[in-house]
Design an enzyme around this catalytic site. Structure first.
Site, short mmCIF file in Angstrom:
data_model
loop_
_atom_site.label_atom_id
_atom_site.label_comp_id
_atom_site.label_asym_id
_atom_site.label_seq_id
_atom_site.Cartn_x
_atom_site.Cartn_y
_atom_site.Cartn_z
N CYS A 177 8.01 6.52 -0.31
CA CYS A 177 6.97 4.87 0.88
C CYS A 177 6.18 4.48 -0.03
CB CYS A 177 6.37 5.71 2.41
SG CYS A 177 6.85 6.60 3.35
N SER A 178 5.37 5.23 -0.78
CA SER A 178 4.43 5.08 -2.34
C SER A 178 5.24 4.19 -3.42
CB SER A 178 3.47 5.82 -2.39
OG SER A 178 2.94 6.63 -1.57
#
Lengths: 193, 208
Positions: free
Chosen positions: B100-101
């Site tokens: 996600c990051s």
């Protein structure tokens, strides 16, 4: 009874294969150590300038050892990595420092490996930041695993040995920082320049 | 003799299970390259079940409208873009986690690609706004809207059928055309980032 022993031996053998694989993967969770030999193969870039830069005429795939250089710098990057984006111009400046110095131009080469980046993503990153040195896609993370599943960006310095293989002499996680200082430090540590 | 055979069968079964489990661990290594931008702040949940929900919408349907609070403080509705722009909804599982990051920062440098296909990117997460604020600060300034689907928890994710059983969302992409029709759905393995090339090719189809 013989059948029992034979089956047990097969199971032990399978167990050995599974555990050996697991151990290799666990070790690869750390960046390559210095003095470790490194080699892998890549597809020869399509761009003639990149082929010429690396001295790879007439090949379809090449191994690191075939790059015509004494020192190879590898940037492990990702187009999704904010630092790689922010520092792209500094890494470009590093390349310019190398190619503009006649004593380094032939001896030191810089390439980038896009960890988990598809061909599309690598090409987009290259165009976005006008990156002049060859970048390679590692979409399935296979190279990333081999070099220790490092965070991005990560820089490796490799020096050629007497067997025409490259050995890691430099490993840096994070920003390149000042390109001049980075290059001077790396060349000093290489012991060949 | 019969008892020996039973014992041996048990031994074989147990040993094979150990082999399968260990081999599974070997192959289930993470498939992401975390950025140093986040340092040691990323929580690693390990390998997760690839998909843990069932879609409730389909290609060809009108996308369900919603209104969610944005990081900028305003409420944003999907219907705002109807008749004006295509929309790409990008659901991510949770802030401060791997993959996600390293997903939205990529979209953040690709504004020209989304502009080329007249597309509004909308990021949606089940995290609350303070968490999303801190997390997205690490990515630099995002040009697209990030909406919080925190309360009622995961309501929009649930409506689209991408809310997982643990309250996180799937890593899912929905492309919606200017008429409000869903034209593409991609629920990726939560452990993997979808290829930007795939998304751009789908956006290109909207203009063909």
């Amino acid at each position: 009874m013989k059948q029992v022993i034979r089956t047990a031996l097969i199971i032990i053998w399978l167990f050995g294969i599974a555990t050996a694989g697991f151990c290799v993967d666990t070790q690869s969770a750390h960046a390559l150590d210095e003095k470790q030999r490194l080699d892998f193969t890549l597809a020869v870039p399509q761009q003639a300038a990149a082929v010429s830069y690396l001295g790879l005429g007439g090949l379809e795939r090449f191994s690191l050892g075939q790059i015509q250089a004494k020192v190879v710098i590898i940037e492990v990057f990702s187009m999704y990595c904010p630092i790689c984006q922010r520092e792209a111009s500094d890494v470009n400046a590093l390349y310019e420092l190398i190619v503009s110095d006649p004593s380094l131009n032939e001896a030191v080469k810089l390439i980038g490996i896009g960890a988990g980046n598809s061909e599309f993503e690598v090409e987009f990153f290259k165009d976005k930041y006008d990156i002049p040195f060859p970048l390679f896609s590692d979409s399935d993370f296979s190279l990333h695993k081999q070099i220790g599943e490092v965070r991005t960006p990560h820089f490796f310095g490799l020096v050629i040995d007497d067997k025409q293989s490259f050995t890691v002499f430099y490993s840096q996680s994070g920003e390149v920082g000042d390109p001049r200082a980075f290059l001077d430090n790396l060349l000093k540590q290489s012991g060949v320049m | 003799m019969k008892r020996d055979n039973q014992l041996f069968s048990g031994f074989v079964g147990a040993a094979l299970m150990v082999v399968v489990v260990i081999a599974g661990l070997w192959t289930a290594s993470p498939v992401s390259a975390s950025s140093n931008a986040f340092g040691d702040k990323i929580f690693n949940p390990g390998q997760l079940k690839p998909i843990d929900s069932e879609l409730k919408v389909a290609v060809g349907q009108i996308a369900p409208d919603f209104t969610l609070p944005s990081l900028g403080g305003t409420n944003v509705s999907l219907s705002l873009f109807k008749g004006k722009k295509n929309v790409m909804l990008t659901f991510i599982p949770a802030a401060w986690t791997p993959v996600c990051s390293d997903q939205w920062p990529g979209y953040n440098i690709a504004k020209e690609l989304f502009d080329r296909y007249d597309t509004e990117v909308i990021g949606i997460s089940v995290d609350n706004r303070p968490t999303l604020h801190a997390w997205t600060q690490e990515m630099g300034e995002l040009w697209f809207n990030v909406l919080s689907d925190f309360w009622p928890h995961g309501q929009v994710s649930h409506t689209y059928g991408v809310l997982r059983s643990d309250g996180t969302a799937e890593r899912a992409i929905f492309i919606i055309d200017k008429k409000g029709v869903i034209r593409f759905i991609h629920v990726e393995d939560i452990n993997v980032r979808p290829d930007l090339g795939l998304l751009i090719r789908e956006l290109q189809k909207l203009s063909d």
